[in-house]
Design an enzyme around this catalytic site. Structure first.
Site, short mmCIF file in Angstrom:
data_model
loop_
_atom_site.label_atom_id
_atom_site.label_comp_id
_atom_site.label_asym_id
_atom_site.label_seq_id
_atom_site.Cartn_x
_atom_site.Cartn_y
_atom_site.Cartn_z
N TYR A 1 35.23 32.92 39.43
CA TYR A 1 36.55 33.47 39.91
C TYR A 1 36.30 34.69 40.70
CZ TYR A 1 39.42 29.90 37.48
OH TYR A 1 39.81 28.74 37.05
N HIS B 1 50.09 27.64 37.95
CA HIS B 1 48.82 27.49 37.44
C HIS B 1 48.40 28.96 37.25
CE1 HIS B 1 48.42 23.12 38.25
NE2 HIS B 1 48.95 23.16 37.07
N GLU C 1 46.43 12.27 53.55
CA GLU C 1 46.12 11.24 52.87
C GLU C 1 47.31 10.80 51.85
OE1 GLU C 1 42.02 11.46 51.73
OE2 GLU C 1 42.66 12.98 50.10
N GLY D 1 50.28 18.80 50.25
CA GLY D 1 48.80 19.08 49.86
C GLY D 1 48.20 19.01 48.64
N THR D 2 48.94 18.11 47.90
CA THR D 2 48.39 18.12 46.43
C THR D 2 48.23 16.72 46.07
OG1 THR D 2 49.11 18.40 44.07
CG2 THR D 2 50.80 18.15 45.76
N SER D 3 47.00 16.38 45.56
CA SER D 3 46.39 14.91 45.28
C SER D 3 47.31 14.35 44.47
CB SER D 3 44.91 15.08 44.60
OG SER D 3 44.79 15.63 43.63
N GLN E 1 51.17 25.42 42.83
CA GLN E 1 49.86 24.94 41.82
C GLN E 1 48.68 26.10 42.40
OE1 GLN E 1 49.07 20.75 41.27
NE2 GLN E 1 50.40 20.64 42.87
N ARG F 1 35.80 33.43 43.90
CA ARG F 1 37.10 32.99 44.50
C ARG F 1 37.57 34.20 44.97
NH1 ARG F 1 39.26 28.54 41.60
NH2 ARG F 1 41.22 28.75 42.80
C1 BJW Z 1 45.47 18.71 52.71
C2 BJW Z 1 44.86 19.28 53.76
C3 BJW Z 1 45.79 19.86 54.96
C4 BJW Z 1 43.51 18.51 52.38
N1 BJW Z 1 46.96 19.64 54.67
N2 BJW Z 1 46.96 18.63 52.75
C5 BJW Z 1 45.38 12.08 30.85
C6 BJW Z 1 46.27 11.89 31.78
C7 BJW Z 1 47.33 12.70 32.06
C8 BJW Z 1 47.22 13.98 31.96
C9 BJW Z 1 46.08 14.22 31.13
C10 BJW Z 1 45.25 13.56 30.90
N3 BJW Z 1 44.00 14.41 30.29
C11 BJW Z 1 44.27 15.74 30.33
C12 BJW Z 1 45.55 15.75 30.85
C13 BJW Z 1 46.24 17.04 31.19
C14 BJW Z 1 45.71 17.73 32.42
C15 BJW Z 1 45.42 16.90 33.45
O1 BJW Z 1 46.39 16.60 34.34
N4 BJW Z 1 44.33 16.23 33.77
C16 BJW Z 1 43.83 15.47 34.73
C17 BJW Z 1 42.66 15.69 35.50
C18 BJW Z 1 43.88 13.89 34.19
N5 BJW Z 1 46.71 18.78 32.69
C19 BJW Z 1 46.54 19.93 31.85
O2 BJW Z 1 45.59 20.11 30.97
C20 BJW Z 1 47.74 21.03 32.28
N6 BJW Z 1 48.45 21.43 31.04
C21 BJW Z 1 48.86 20.61 30.24
O3 BJW Z 1 49.15 19.36 30.58
O4 BJW Z 1 49.23 21.17 29.11
C22 BJW Z 1 49.95 20.40 28.43
C23 BJW Z 1 51.64 20.51 28.13
C24 BJW Z 1 52.23 20.26 29.57
C25 BJW Z 1 53.50 20.28 29.52
C26 BJW Z 1 54.16 20.83 28.51
C27 BJW Z 1 53.63 21.09 27.23
C28 BJW Z 1 52.30 21.00 27.11
C29 BJW Z 1 47.25 22.26 32.88
C30 BJW Z 1 46.55 21.95 34.25
C31 BJW Z 1 45.83 22.90 34.91
C32 BJW Z 1 45.24 23.04 36.29
N7 BJW Z 1 44.47 24.03 36.43
C33 BJW Z 1 43.59 24.00 37.82
C34 BJW Z 1 42.66 24.85 37.76
C35 BJW Z 1 42.99 26.43 37.59
C36 BJW Z 1 43.43 27.09 38.94
C37 BJW Z 1 42.11 27.51 39.70
O5 BJW Z 1 41.00 28.04 39.34
O6 BJW Z 1 42.38 27.59 40.90
O7 BJW Z 1 44.65 23.96 38.85
S1 BJW Z 1 42.87 22.29 38.23
C38 BJW Z 1 42.90 22.40 39.95
O8 BJW Z 1 43.96 21.27 40.07
C39 BJW Z 1 44.08 23.31 40.15
C40 BJW Z 1 45.08 22.82 41.06
O9 BJW Z 1 46.33 23.89 40.97
C41 BJW Z 1 45.35 21.51 40.46
C42 BJW Z 1 45.62 20.58 41.36
O10 BJW Z 1 44.75 20.20 42.53
P1 BJW Z 1 45.69 20.26 43.95
O11 BJW Z 1 46.18 21.25 44.51
O12 BJW Z 1 46.45 18.80 44.00
O13 BJW Z 1 44.25 20.00 44.71
P2 BJW Z 1 43.35 18.75 45.19
O14 BJW Z 1 42.00 19.28 45.64
O15 BJW Z 1 43.25 17.82 43.89
O16 BJW Z 1 44.19 17.86 46.44
C43 BJW Z 1 44.12 18.51 47.61
C44 BJW Z 1 44.95 17.53 48.36
O17 BJW Z 1 45.20 18.52 49.78
C45 BJW Z 1 44.56 16.32 48.61
O18 BJW Z 1 45.33 15.41 48.37
C46 BJW Z 1 44.02 16.40 50.20
O19 BJW Z 1 44.42 15.10 50.81
C47 BJW Z 1 45.15 17.68 50.68
N8 BJW Z 1 44.52 18.18 51.92
N9 BJW Z 1 43.45 19.22 53.62
C48 BJW Z 1 47.80 19.28 53.88
N10 BJW Z 1 45.41 20.63 55.84
#
Ligand code: BJW
Ligand code: ZN
Length: 236
Positions: A60, A113, A209, A181-183, A95, A63
């Site tokens: 971090y 987040h 994509e 921009g979220t996957s 996010q 970052r």
């Molecule tokens: C462009 C571009 C351009 C490129 N223009 N676009 C199994 C099934 C379902 C769920 C789970 C499971 N096992 C575990 C879980 C839950 C888990 C989860 O989802 N895991 C998955 C990996 C399966 N989730 C959690 O644990 C969450 N909490 C939770 O569920 O609590 C339980 C609960 C919920 C609700 C009520 C009560 C209880 C917490 C999730 C925390 C995520 N944290 C992170 C890291 C911390 C932040 C940091 O350090 O910065 O957050 S992970 C990381 O992923 C970050 C992001 O916010 C998050 C999402 O990623 P994002 O933004 O989608 O980025 P990318 O890289 O994935 O995609 C980028 C996109 O941009 C791509 O599509 C490109 O094409 C595009 N792009 N250039 C526009 N120019």
């Protein structure tokens, strides 16, 4: 093509790492998404913090260092202009932990987040504090009066995202949902599009994509958000 926003529409915008990619911040699941060979799941979890807080702070701190060098891009600016036009009829939920929406002029941003430039105690519930410092040694990381250690105010895997009540209430009211921009890999954020659709909203996606939850969107506009958003929102 302009997005058809009507006077009675309430617009919910969900942004992800892609909206900041053109500012120079790497996405999580893109080619440059690894940090020292680690996937984000390995450094953004309570288990990683328990095992190796020094490594988590190094991640971090890096970052925060990168964050100092970046600026908002036309995608952030277009969303700020949209808020000027729609006022409280727009709900911006990100996010992203960066502050680029705010720096582009967005006034009301909900960070589900957490925020990179804040820290909080890893032990008690004292509110988070602004903290822009980078830590090279764990000895420099402040302690809370309760004895706990400061950690980044970030929602890690397995932790409950922030402001969920407010977010779900806004989803229930929205008539137009736009994800940018979220996957669609991380829940519960990835379920918001489908929830909005079930509540009667039209759902749109912008990114180079199709997301993993493509099925939840009525329409996808493929392209970079910094290029597509200004035209689509007619604020270029
Ligand atoms: C462009 C571009 C351009 C490129 N223009 N676009 C199994 C099934 C379902 C769920 C789970 C499971 N096992 C575990 C879980 C839950 C888990 C989860 O989802 N895991 C998955 C990996 C399966 N989730 C959690 O644990 C969450 N909490 C939770 O569920 O609590 C339980 C609960 C919920 C609700 C009520 C009560 C209880 C917490 C999730 C925390 C995520 N944290 C992170 C890291 C911390 C932040 C940091 O350090 O910065 O957050 S992970 C990381 O992923 C970050 C992001 O916010 C998050 C999402 O990623 P994002 O933004 O989608 O980025 P990318 O890289 O994935 O995609 C980028 C996109 O941009 C791509 O599509 C490109 O094409 C595009 N792009 N250039 C526009 N120019
Ligand atoms: Zn404490």
């Amino acid at each position: 093509m302009t997005l058809p926003i009507r006077d009675r529409d309430r617009v919910f915008v969900l942004t992800g790492a892609g909206v900041s990619a053109e500012s120079g911040l790497p996405t999580f699941r893109g080619a440059d998404g690894l940090w020292r060979g680690h996937r984000v799941e390995e450094v953004a979890s309570p288990a990683a913090w328990q095992r190796n807080p020094q490594m988590v702070w190094e991640f971090y701190s890096w970052r925060r260092d990168v964050h100092r060098t970046v600026r908002p891009n036309p995608g952030h600016l277009a969303l700020a202009r949209l808020e000027e036009r729609l006022g409280e009829r727009m709900f911006l939920c990100t996010q992203n932990v960066d502050s680029l929406h705010e720096r582009a002029g967005s006034k009301r941003v909900v960070h589900m987040h957490g925020r990179l430039l804040e820290s909080r105690c890893d032990c008690c519930t004292r509110p988070p504090l602004e903290d822009t410092r980078s830590y090279t040694s764990l000895d420099d990381v402040p302690r809370c009066p309760c004895g706990g250690r400061w950690r980044p105010n970030i929602v890690w895997f397995g932790e409950v995202p922030m402001h969920l009540d407010e977010i779900l209430a806004a989803i229930g009211r929205t008539t137009l949902f736009l994800a940018v921009g979220t996957s669609g890999a991380v829940y519960p954020a990835a379920s918001l599009a489908q929830a909005a659709r079930q509540a009667g909203a039209h759902t749109f996606y912008i990114g180079p994509e199709e997301p993993l939850n493509r099925y939840a969107f009525d329409e996808c506009f493929l392209g970079k958000s910094g290029e597509v958003l200004p035209e689509l929102l007619d604020v270029g």
